[in-house]
Design a protein around this motif. Structure first.
Motif, PDB file in Angstrom:
ATOM      1  N   VAL A   1      -5.057  15.632 -14.990  1.00 55.10           N
ATOM      2  CA  VAL A   1      -5.867  15.708 -16.209  1.00 55.10           C
ATOM      3  C   VAL A   1      -7.348  15.696 -15.856  1.00 55.10           C
ATOM      4  O   VAL A   1      -8.148  16.420 -16.455  1.00 55.10           O
ATOM      5  N   ILE A   2      -7.709  14.891 -14.853  1.00 58.64           N
ATOM      6  CA  ILE A   2      -9.107  14.804 -14.441  1.00 58.64           C
ATOM      7  C   ILE A   2      -9.594  16.129 -13.863  1.00 58.64           C
ATOM      8  O   ILE A   2     -10.687  16.595 -14.182  1.00 58.64           O
ATOM      9  N   ILE A   3      -8.771  16.756 -13.010  1.00 56.42           N
ATOM     10  CA  ILE A   3      -9.188  18.018 -12.383  1.00 56.42           C
ATOM     11  C   ILE A   3      -9.323  19.114 -13.432  1.00 56.42           C
ATOM     12  O   ILE A   3     -10.156  20.020 -13.300  1.00 56.42           O
ATOM     13  N   THR A   4      -8.538  19.033 -14.500  1.00 56.06           N
ATOM     14  CA  THR A   4      -8.701  19.992 -15.599  1.00 56.06           C
ATOM     15  C   THR A   4     -10.076  19.826 -16.241  1.00 56.06           C
ATOM     16  O   THR A   4     -10.758  20.808 -16.554  1.00 56.06           O
ATOM     17  N   GLY A   5     -10.486  18.580 -16.428  1.00 51.49           N
ATOM     18  CA  GLY A   5     -11.820  18.316 -16.962  1.00 51.49           C
ATOM     19  C   GLY A   5     -12.911  18.818 -16.035  1.00 51.49           C
ATOM     20  O   GLY A   5     -13.944  19.335 -16.492  1.00 51.49           O
ATOM     21  N   ILE A   6     -12.697  18.687 -14.728  1.00 48.35           N
ATOM     22  CA  ILE A   6     -13.675  19.179 -13.753  1.00 48.35           C
ATOM     23  C   ILE A   6     -13.788  20.699 -13.835  1.00 48.35           C
ATOM     24  O   ILE A   6     -14.890  21.260 -13.777  1.00 48.35           O
ATOM     25  N   ARG A   7     -12.655  21.371 -13.988  1.00 51.88           N
ATOM     26  CA  ARG A   7     -12.679  22.842 -14.096  1.00 51.88           C
ATOM     27  C   ARG A   7     -13.396  23.292 -15.376  1.00 51.88           C
ATOM     28  O   ARG A   7     -14.180  24.247 -15.354  1.00 51.88           O
ATOM     29  N   ILE A   8     -13.122  22.596 -16.469  1.00 54.81           N
ATOM     30  CA  ILE A   8     -13.808  22.924 -17.725  1.00 54.81           C
ATOM     31  C   ILE A   8     -15.312  22.722 -17.574  1.00 54.81           C
ATOM     32  O   ILE A   8     -16.121  23.548 -17.992  1.00 54.81           O
ATOM     33  N   SER A   9     -15.668  21.604 -16.954  1.00 53.19           N
ATOM     34  CA  SER A   9     -17.077  21.282 -16.748  1.00 53.19           C
ATOM     35  C   SER A   9     -17.759  22.337 -15.873  1.00 53.19           C
ATOM     36  O   SER A   9     -18.881  22.767 -16.157  1.00 53.19           O
ATOM     37  N   ALA A  10     -17.069  22.777 -14.826  1.00 52.15           N
ATOM     38  CA  ALA A  10     -17.650  23.767 -13.917  1.00 52.15           C
ATOM     39  C   ALA A  10     -17.943  25.072 -14.627  1.00 52.15           C
ATOM     40  O   ALA A  10     -19.012  25.674 -14.440  1.00 52.15           O
ATOM     41  N   GLN A  11     -17.010  25.518 -15.466  1.00 51.39           N
ATOM     42  CA  GLN A  11     -17.228  26.762 -16.199  1.00 51.39           C
ATOM     43  C   GLN A  11     -18.397  26.632 -17.167  1.00 51.39           C
ATOM     44  O   GLN A  11     -19.209  27.562 -17.318  1.00 51.39           O
ATOM     45  N   MET A  12     -18.498  25.493 -17.813  1.00 46.67           N
ATOM     46  CA  MET A  12     -19.590  25.259 -18.749  1.00 46.67           C
ATOM     47  C   MET A  12     -20.935  25.234 -18.020  1.00 46.67           C
ATOM     48  O   MET A  12     -21.927  25.829 -18.476  1.00 46.67           O
ATOM     49  N   LEU A  13     -20.966  24.570 -16.856  1.00 45.37           N
ATOM     50  CA  LEU A  13     -22.210  24.453 -16.106  1.00 45.37           C
ATOM     51  C   LEU A  13     -22.679  25.782 -15.530  1.00 45.37           C
ATOM     52  O   LEU A  13     -23.887  26.006 -15.389  1.00 45.37           O
ATOM     53  N   MET A  14     -21.743  26.666 -15.212  1.00 47.74           N
ATOM     54  CA  MET A  14     -22.145  27.976 -14.704  1.00 47.74           C
ATOM     55  C   MET A  14     -23.009  28.712 -15.727  1.00 47.74           C
ATOM     56  O   MET A  14     -23.965  29.404 -15.368  1.00 47.74           O
ATOM     57  N   GLY A  15     -22.661  28.551 -16.998  1.00 48.93           N
ATOM     58  CA  GLY A  15     -23.450  29.182 -18.049  1.00 48.93           C
ATOM     59  C   GLY A  15     -24.752  28.448 -18.316  1.00 48.93           C
ATOM     60  O   GLY A  15     -25.819  29.066 -18.428  1.00 48.93           O
ATOM     61  N   ILE A  16     -24.674  27.125 -18.409  1.00 45.23           N
ATOM     62  CA  ILE A  16     -25.877  26.338 -18.702  1.00 45.23           C
ATOM     63  C   ILE A  16     -26.901  26.451 -17.584  1.00 45.23           C
ATOM     64  O   ILE A  16     -28.114  26.415 -17.829  1.00 45.23           O
ATOM     65  N   ALA A  17     -26.421  26.611 -16.342  1.00 46.03           N
ATOM     66  CA  ALA A  17     -27.344  26.702 -15.204  1.00 46.03           C
ATOM     67  C   ALA A  17     -28.283  27.892 -15.319  1.00 46.03           C
ATOM     68  O   ALA A  17     -29.361  27.904 -14.710  1.00 46.03           O
ATOM     69  N   ALA A  18     -27.900  28.906 -16.092  1.00 46.13           N
ATOM     70  CA  ALA A  18     -28.784  30.055 -16.280  1.00 46.13           C
ATOM     71  C   ALA A  18     -30.082  29.640 -16.977  1.00 46.13           C
ATOM     72  O   ALA A  18     -31.140  30.251 -16.759  1.00 46.13           O
ATOM     73  N   ILE A  19     -29.990  28.595 -17.817  1.00 40.35           N
ATOM     74  CA  ILE A  19     -31.179  28.139 -18.547  1.00 40.35           C
ATOM     75  C   ILE A  19     -32.140  27.404 -17.617  1.00 40.35           C
ATOM     76  O   ILE A  19     -33.293  27.165 -17.967  1.00 40.35           O
ATOM     77  N   ALA A  20     -31.668  27.054 -16.414  1.00 44.90           N
ATOM     78  CA  ALA A  20     -32.536  26.357 -15.461  1.00 44.90           C
ATOM     79  C   ALA A  20     -33.791  27.161 -15.135  1.00 44.90           C
ATOM     80  O   ALA A  20     -34.833  26.601 -14.775  1.00 44.90           O
ATOM     81  N   ALA A  21     -33.684  28.486 -15.259  1.00 39.89           N
ATOM     82  CA  ALA A  21     -34.855  29.321 -14.987  1.00 39.89           C
ATOM     83  C   ALA A  21     -36.001  28.998 -15.937  1.00 39.89           C
ATOM     84  O   ALA A  21     -37.177  29.164 -15.599  1.00 39.89           O
TER      85      ALA A  21
END
Length: 215
Positions: free
Chosen positions: A136-156
């Motif tokens: 269950v935890i690794i599922t949360g990590i995968r969800i988080s990773a996908q979300m962060l890939m998109g949010i990281a674009a705003i880092a610019a």
């Protein structure tokens, strides 16, 4: 110039910024995972604290990422630091929710049996509860990773690293030469990297999950 020609012409820069993007996400994800596990281990035994943790994770995700980056810039001058702090914040929330749920679902009878065999609370947590909750935890990590890939674009926006610079550059020059190509190149590169990262995390989850509890 076509999109393919644009990518070929700027391949080295795309590759470098893609590496920066993934590196930023992975570093933030590690910090987020550690924070989430610590918070989950401190809260899951109490139903009241668990409820607060779950509510906080839901409310936190509603905070606009663009606004958070803007607020952090006022206090942290370094763009990389701002990016890691913001991504770690958002990354912690899905992992915390899954970790709390996963730990709470561990059979209390198994925990009592382990304690009866002389295992300490810490040993029971590390050797029994977390491994059982890990899928269950690794599922949360995968969800988080996908979300962060998109949010990281705003880092610019905060002068942070990654592929967001291609997207922001393109959007700021809409109507100009290669503006659309720039935005598309950054966006598609993020999508490809997100898929690859998810495949890696899926494999990591299978390798780190006990064979007896794999689904």
């Amino acid at each position: 110039m076509s999109l393919w020609e644009f990518v070929q012409d700027r391949w080295s820069l795309l590759w470098f910024q893609g590496y920066q993007h993934v590196s930023l996400v992975i570093q933030s994800l590690i910090v987020a995972t550690l924070l989430a596990l610590v918070l989950a281990c401190l809260s899951y035994r109490s139903s009241r604290v668990t409820s607060v943790a779950l509510s906080a994770s839901s409310v936190g995700l509603t905070f606009p990422s663009f606004a958070l980056f803007g607020l952090l810039i006022a206090f942290i001058p370094n763009g990389v630091t701002v990016s890691v702090v913001a991504l770690a914040f958002y990354g912690t929330l899905p992992i915390l929710r899954n970790a709390v749920v996963g730990l709470a679902r561990v059979d209390p009878g198994l925990v009592e049996s382990a304690r009866g065999m002389g295992m300490s609370r810490t040993a029971t947590l590390l050797r029994l509860e977390i491994p059982l909750a890990w899928p269950v935890i690794i599922t949360g990590i995968r969800i988080s990773a996908q979300m962060l890939m998109g949010i990281a674009a705003i880092a610019a926006y905060a002068s942070g690293p990654g592929l967001g610079s291609f997207i922001f550059s393109g959007l700021s020059r809409i109507g100009g030469a290669n503006a659309t190509n720039s935005a598309w190149a950054g966006t598609l590169a993020i999508v490809v990297l997100a898929v690859l990262l998810d495949l890696v995390l899926n494999l990591l989850g299978r390798l780190t999950t006990s064979r007896g509890i794999r689904v």
